[in-house]
Design a protein around this motif. Structure first.
Motif, PDB file in Angstrom:
ATOM      1  N   ILE A   1      -4.549   2.457   2.148  1.00 28.44           N
ATOM      2  CA  ILE A   1      -4.104   1.066   2.121  1.00 28.44           C
ATOM      3  C   ILE A   1      -2.943   0.845   1.160  1.00 28.44           C
ATOM      4  O   ILE A   1      -2.089  -0.005   1.390  1.00 28.44           O
ATOM      5  CB  ILE A   1      -5.296   0.143   1.773  1.00 28.44           C
ATOM      6  CG1 ILE A   1      -6.256   0.102   2.959  1.00 28.44           C
ATOM      7  CG2 ILE A   1      -4.842  -1.253   1.384  1.00 28.44           C
ATOM      8  CD1 ILE A   1      -7.548  -0.586   2.681  1.00 28.44           C
ATOM      9  N   VAL A   2      -2.887   1.616   0.067  1.00 31.90           N
ATOM     10  CA  VAL A   2      -1.832   1.424  -0.939  1.00 31.90           C
ATOM     11  C   VAL A   2      -0.780   2.529  -0.893  1.00 31.90           C
ATOM     12  O   VAL A   2       0.074   2.608  -1.778  1.00 31.90           O
ATOM     13  CB  VAL A   2      -2.442   1.304  -2.360  1.00 31.90           C
ATOM     14  CG1 VAL A   2      -3.286   0.048  -2.473  1.00 31.90           C
ATOM     15  CG2 VAL A   2      -3.233   2.537  -2.734  1.00 31.90           C
ATOM     16  N   LYS A   3      -0.814   3.349   0.147  1.00 39.49           N
ATOM     17  CA  LYS A   3       0.102   4.494   0.255  1.00 39.49           C
ATOM     18  C   LYS A   3       1.574   4.071   0.124  1.00 39.49           C
ATOM     19  O   LYS A   3       2.331   4.658  -0.646  1.00 39.49           O
ATOM     20  CB  LYS A   3      -0.124   5.205   1.594  1.00 39.49           C
ATOM     21  CG  LYS A   3       0.751   6.403   1.797  1.00 39.49           C
ATOM     22  CD  LYS A   3       0.477   7.065   3.138  1.00 39.49           C
ATOM     23  CE  LYS A   3       1.420   8.232   3.337  1.00 39.49           C
ATOM     24  NZ  LYS A   3       1.277   8.833   4.654  1.00 39.49           N
ATOM     25  N   LYS A   4       1.961   3.055   0.846  1.00 42.36           N
ATOM     26  CA  LYS A   4       3.359   2.596   0.829  1.00 42.36           C
ATOM     27  C   LYS A   4       3.767   2.123  -0.564  1.00 42.36           C
ATOM     28  O   LYS A   4       4.833   2.481  -1.071  1.00 42.36           O
ATOM     29  CB  LYS A   4       3.544   1.471   1.848  1.00 42.36           C
ATOM     30  CG  LYS A   4       4.934   0.904   1.900  1.00 42.36           C
ATOM     31  CD  LYS A   4       5.030  -0.236   2.902  1.00 42.36           C
ATOM     32  CE  LYS A   4       6.381  -0.899   2.815  1.00 42.36           C
ATOM     33  NZ  LYS A   4       6.404  -2.174   3.512  1.00 42.36           N
ATOM     34  N   GLU A   5       2.911   1.325  -1.191  1.00 40.37           N
ATOM     35  CA  GLU A   5       3.225   0.790  -2.526  1.00 40.37           C
ATOM     36  C   GLU A   5       3.275   1.892  -3.583  1.00 40.37           C
ATOM     37  O   GLU A   5       4.064   1.811  -4.529  1.00 40.37           O
ATOM     38  CB  GLU A   5       2.198  -0.284  -2.911  1.00 40.37           C
ATOM     39  CG  GLU A   5       2.307  -1.566  -2.095  1.00 40.37           C
ATOM     40  CD  GLU A   5       1.631  -1.511  -0.725  1.00 40.37           C
ATOM     41  OE1 GLU A   5       1.743  -2.488   0.024  1.00 40.37           O
ATOM     42  OE2 GLU A   5       0.988  -0.483  -0.398  1.00 40.37           O
TER      43      GLU A   5
END
Length: 181
Positions: free
Chosen positions: A104-108
């Protein structure tokens, strides 16, 4: 007759009327938007305000089970149902932290907007399961083989995908496989 054909759950079930198949693995991580915060810590040494999923959420239950009584020492100041809301608050408030799926936080993480705090002595892994009703097994098999629409229940914050009318099981399965990297 039940209304749901197939489900995706993040907590193991021992319900004898269901067939379950492991779909993929996941990891919960602790993140903050404070780029200067320590990169590794014991959970009870993280002196920030915690934002967690709501009581009853599988993500929260797994996290609390892993850390045990230490959870009583955390400064939990907010509980929300939606992981996107949690991300937004953490992104805009460096004095906060949360635990969410690494996916879920991969991009950030890649954009250096969020930073992982690796937990010492704790690695929070979980599994996702496809579940079916035993009596519907043949119906589901036929529907999958014929690419027929099915009623799908997804009980997890793992997937950020809008519901689509007549979403087919092979689409759901294909989507899940793309994010399990």
């Amino acid at each position: 007759k039940s209304e749901i054909d197939i489900g995706l759950i993040e907590i193991d079930t021992q319900n004898s009327s269901l067939i379950k198949e492991k779909l993929c693995d996941d990891e919960l991580i602790v993140v903050t938007s404070d780029k200067n915060y320590k990169k590794e810590a014991f959970i009870d040494a993280i002196k920030k305000r915690w934002i967690l999923r709501e009581i009853g959420s599988g993500t929260r239950e797994i996290f609390i089970n892993y850390i045990g009584d230490i959870s009583k020492e955390l400064d939990i100041f907010m509980q929300l149902q939606d992981f996107e809301e949690i991300k937004t608050i953490v992104l805009n408030n460096p004095d906060t932290v949360t635990t969410l799926s690494k996916v879920i936080v991969k991009k950030e993480l890649e954009e250096n907007k969020l930073f992982q705090i690796k937990l010492k002595n704790i690695n929070i892994k979980r599994e996702f399961y496809l579940i079916y009703h035993k009596e519907k097994r043949q119906e589901e098999k036929t529907a999958i083989e014929n690419a027929e629409p099915m009623n799908i229940y997804i009980d997890t914050d793992y997937i950020n995908k809008e519901y689509e009318e007549n979403f087919k099981i092979e689409q759901a399965y294909a989507y899940l496989k793309t994010i399990d990297k």
